[in-house]
Design an enzyme around this catalytic site. Structure first.
Site, mmCIF file in Angstrom:
data_model
loop_
_atom_site.group_PDB
_atom_site.id
_atom_site.type_symbol
_atom_site.label_atom_id
_atom_site.label_comp_id
_atom_site.label_asym_id
_atom_site.label_seq_id
_atom_site.Cartn_x
_atom_site.Cartn_y
_atom_site.Cartn_z
ATOM 1 N N ASP A 1 0.860 -1.191 0.000
ATOM 2 C CA ASP A 1 0.000 0.000 0.000
ATOM 3 C C ASP A 1 0.895 1.240 0.000
ATOM 4 O OD1 ASP A 1 0.967 0.229 2.665
ATOM 5 O OD2 ASP A 1 -0.734 -0.933 3.402
ATOM 6 N N ASP B 1 1.590 4.955 1.672
ATOM 7 C CA ASP B 1 1.305 5.872 2.782
ATOM 8 C C ASP B 1 1.912 7.223 2.464
ATOM 9 O OD1 ASP B 1 0.203 3.779 4.619
ATOM 10 O OD2 ASP B 1 2.229 2.977 4.353
ATOM 11 N N ASP C 1 9.212 4.235 13.066
ATOM 12 C CA ASP C 1 9.825 3.120 13.792
ATOM 13 C C ASP C 1 11.249 2.804 13.327
ATOM 14 O OD1 ASP C 1 8.738 2.138 11.423
ATOM 15 O OD2 ASP C 1 7.535 0.555 12.358
HETATM 16 P P1 ATP Z 1 3.708 -2.571 5.055
HETATM 17 O O1 ATP Z 1 2.590 -1.636 4.628
HETATM 18 O O2 ATP Z 1 4.416 -3.211 3.945
HETATM 19 O O3 ATP Z 1 3.296 -3.499 6.117
HETATM 20 P P2 ATP Z 1 4.793 -0.150 6.124
HETATM 21 O O4 ATP Z 1 6.173 0.205 6.573
HETATM 22 O O5 ATP Z 1 4.212 0.687 5.035
HETATM 23 O O6 ATP Z 1 4.832 -1.674 5.728
HETATM 24 P P3 ATP Z 1 2.531 0.582 7.679
HETATM 25 O O7 ATP Z 1 1.939 -0.131 8.839
HETATM 26 O O8 ATP Z 1 1.743 0.725 6.437
HETATM 27 O O9 ATP Z 1 3.907 -0.138 7.388
HETATM 28 O O10 ATP Z 1 2.966 1.998 8.211
HETATM 29 C C1 ATP Z 1 3.447 3.032 7.359
HETATM 30 C C2 ATP Z 1 4.593 3.755 8.019
HETATM 31 O O11 ATP Z 1 4.151 4.361 9.230
HETATM 32 C C3 ATP Z 1 5.760 2.892 8.423
HETATM 33 O O12 ATP Z 1 6.643 2.672 7.364
HETATM 34 C C4 ATP Z 1 6.387 3.706 9.522
HETATM 35 O O13 ATP Z 1 7.145 4.761 8.993
HETATM 36 C C5 ATP Z 1 5.173 4.302 10.209
HETATM 37 N N1 ATP Z 1 4.720 3.426 11.314
HETATM 38 C C6 ATP Z 1 3.792 2.447 11.236
HETATM 39 N N2 ATP Z 1 3.617 1.859 12.423
HETATM 40 C C7 ATP Z 1 4.455 2.468 13.278
HETATM 41 C C8 ATP Z 1 4.743 2.314 14.658
HETATM 42 N N3 ATP Z 1 4.125 1.386 15.383
HETATM 43 N N4 ATP Z 1 5.660 3.148 15.199
HETATM 44 C C9 ATP Z 1 6.270 4.100 14.462
HETATM 45 N N5 ATP Z 1 6.060 4.267 13.170
HETATM 46 C C10 ATP Z 1 5.165 3.481 12.558
HETATM 47 MG MG MG Z 2 2.251 0.591 4.348
#
Ligand code: ATP
Ligand code: MG
Length: 452
Positions: free
Chosen positions: A63, A65, A153
């Site tokens: 996805d 963001d 994170d």
């Molecule tokens: P994926 O969507 O592939 O699972 P992602 O890194 O995009 O991985 P998301 O859960 O969509 O993960 O979150 C988007 C972004 O928001 C992350 O890349 C990170 O920068 C931030 N983020 C998400 N969860 C947390 C958290 N628990 N603590 C700090 N930052 C976070």
């Molecule tokens: Mg994501």
């Protein structure tokens, strides 16, 4: 690998378009639309997180963001198709049919909010809240892009791509960690895990998904801080369960979670079986189901969250039913239903399994016993059950690890399904009815359904 322009501290490393491989054709049209509209509205907007990270690694993002300096209310003004969500972490969802683009306002530090625009300056109490364990219960203090970068994170998740100039801004040395394939928390690991213990699960998930290693400083505190997971709401744990177990890396995640003392906060029952290390069938079975789930996903086949959940719990259910049947006057069927309710409610305290998945889990379990009873018209009735296929697959896997009668039963069903009507009739002829005491018990029950 990537050309970099290094700048002084606090300022990001800037990677020019010519020096990275993130191209607009890798980004969804909807995500681009949102970036352009925010820019046109006079706001900063960047693709961030998995959207940038995965493209840099040559993978397809799940996805996209977006991070912006527009507040949720300002975002809502710009987009008709905008929904504001979240309490702990307020976000805007821009909805394009089934595709949702998540837009987050830059997060700031919890220590001060003096730099915030007047309209954001509400009482800090309302915006930010921390538990006694250091966990962030609310995280709605807005800030600048560099503060936002520090609040993310992992370093690899803190890369910002601009659709205005196509540059990537790296505030936390994420590019170096991408090159070195390292998962590294930004800031002090213990503090960051205390703020949000789910980061421990995320470290494991990204390590397996991206084939990276967790940096030793990021990995070290996990087994000791694992008990913090007990404070995470069960509904959030269900979301994490889906990401950990239904994305093609279930087996690797399961094993890493177990090694890091985290498994018991998702699946207390199988975790107990693993620690006791006596039920070898259960251990083999779960590994096989995890492997199967991964294979199916990687072959593009359908999987249901219910099947794996049913499998993780099955042998504990079986053990407890036996214990209860031996220690009480309950009929086998009553012992089954009583144990099932109990075990399900214990599991629900960890992971809130939605009703629509609980029902198929119960059906799969319930049908295991039914598959063994083939006399009269029973086999025909079971074959018509909407969950027959899942229950049969489940039986085959049990047969594979246990062998013997169970394996023979699986084989019988394999033949029965494909057989002509005449052969089917022949196949069930030899079976005798069950003991009359069981029948009496069954009749005495008001209405034993499989969907209690
Ligand atoms: P994926 O969507 O592939 O699972 P992602 O890194 O995009 O991985 P998301 O859960 O969509 O993960 O979150 C988007 C972004 O928001 C992350 O890349 C990170 O920068 C931030 N983020 C998400 N969860 C947390 C958290 N628990 N603590 C700090 N930052 C976070
Ligand atoms: Mg994501």
């Amino acid at each position: 690998m990537f050309g970099k322009t290094t700048t002084t501290t606090n300022l990001p490393i800037v990677i020019d378009r010519a020096d990275h491989n993130v191209s607009r054709k890798d980004i969804s049209d909807n995500a681009l639309k949102v970036l352009y509209r925010l820019n046109k509205g006079g706001y900063e907007a960047y693709l961030v997180g998995g959207g940038v990270r995965d493209i840099l690694l040559g993978q397809h993002p799940k996805d996209f963001d977006i991070a912006t300096n527009a507040t949720p209310e300002q975002i809502k003004e710009l987009f008709r198709n905008c929904r504001l969500i979240g309490r702990r972490f307020r976000l805007a969802h821009i909805v394009f049919g089934r595709d949702i683009i998540e837009v987050a306002t830059f997060r700031g530090h919890h220590g001060s909010n003096q730099d915030q625009p007047a309209e954001q300056k509400q009482s800090k109490q309302n915006l930010s809240k921390q538990s006694v364990h250091g966990m962030l219960l609310r995280d709605n203090i807005y800030g600048s892009i560099d503060e936002d970068a520090e609040r993310r994170d992992f370093t690899i998740n803190s890369l910002y791509y601009s659709a205005r100039n196509f540059k990537i801004y790296d505030f936390a040395n994420g590019i170096t960690d991408i090159e070195n394939k390292q998962i590294r928390l930004i800031g002090d690991p213990e503090t960051r895990y205390r703020e949000d213990p789910v980061r421990m699960l995320r470290a494991i998930r990204f390590a397996t998904k991206l084939d990276m290693t967790i940096h030793k400083d990021t990995a070290k505190p996990i087994p000791t801080l694992a008990p913090l997971m007990a404070n995470i709401p069960a509904a959030r744990m269900f979301e994490e369960y889906l990401k950990l177990f239904l994305a093609g890396k279930a087996q690797a995640n399961f094993n890493l979670l177990a090694e890091n003392n985290l498994l018991e906060y998702l699946f207390p029952h199988i975790s107990q079986i693993l620690s006791a290390n006596t039920n070898t069938a259960a251990i083999k079975f779960i590994q096989r189901v995890l492997q199967n789930t991964d294979n199916r996903i990687n072959e593009g086949k359908r999987v249901t969250p219910a099947f794996l959940l049913a499998a993780v719990i099955w042998y504990s259910l079986e053990e407890k039913i036996k214990e209860l049947a031996a220690s009480s006057a309950l009929s086998p069927q009553d012992a089954f239903f009583t144990t099932m309710q109990e075990i399900m409610s214990e599991q629900q305290q960890r992971i809130a399994i939605p009703k629509r998945f609980q029902l198929p889990m119960k059906d799969i379990w319930f049908l295991q016993d039914k598959l063994a009873r083939r006399e009269g018209t029973k086999a025909f009735t079971v074959l018509e059950h909407p969950r027959f296929r899942a229950a049969y697959d489940f039986l085959l896997l049990r047969g594979e690890v246990e062998g013997g009668e169970l394996q023979a039963l699986g084989e019988w069903w394999t033949i029965f399904q494909e057989a002509s009507d005449d052969t089917k009739q022949q196949m069930v002829k030899g079976f005798k009815g069950v003991r009359s005491s069981r029948r009496r018990n069954t009749r005495r029950r008001k209405k034993p359904t499989n969907s209690e």
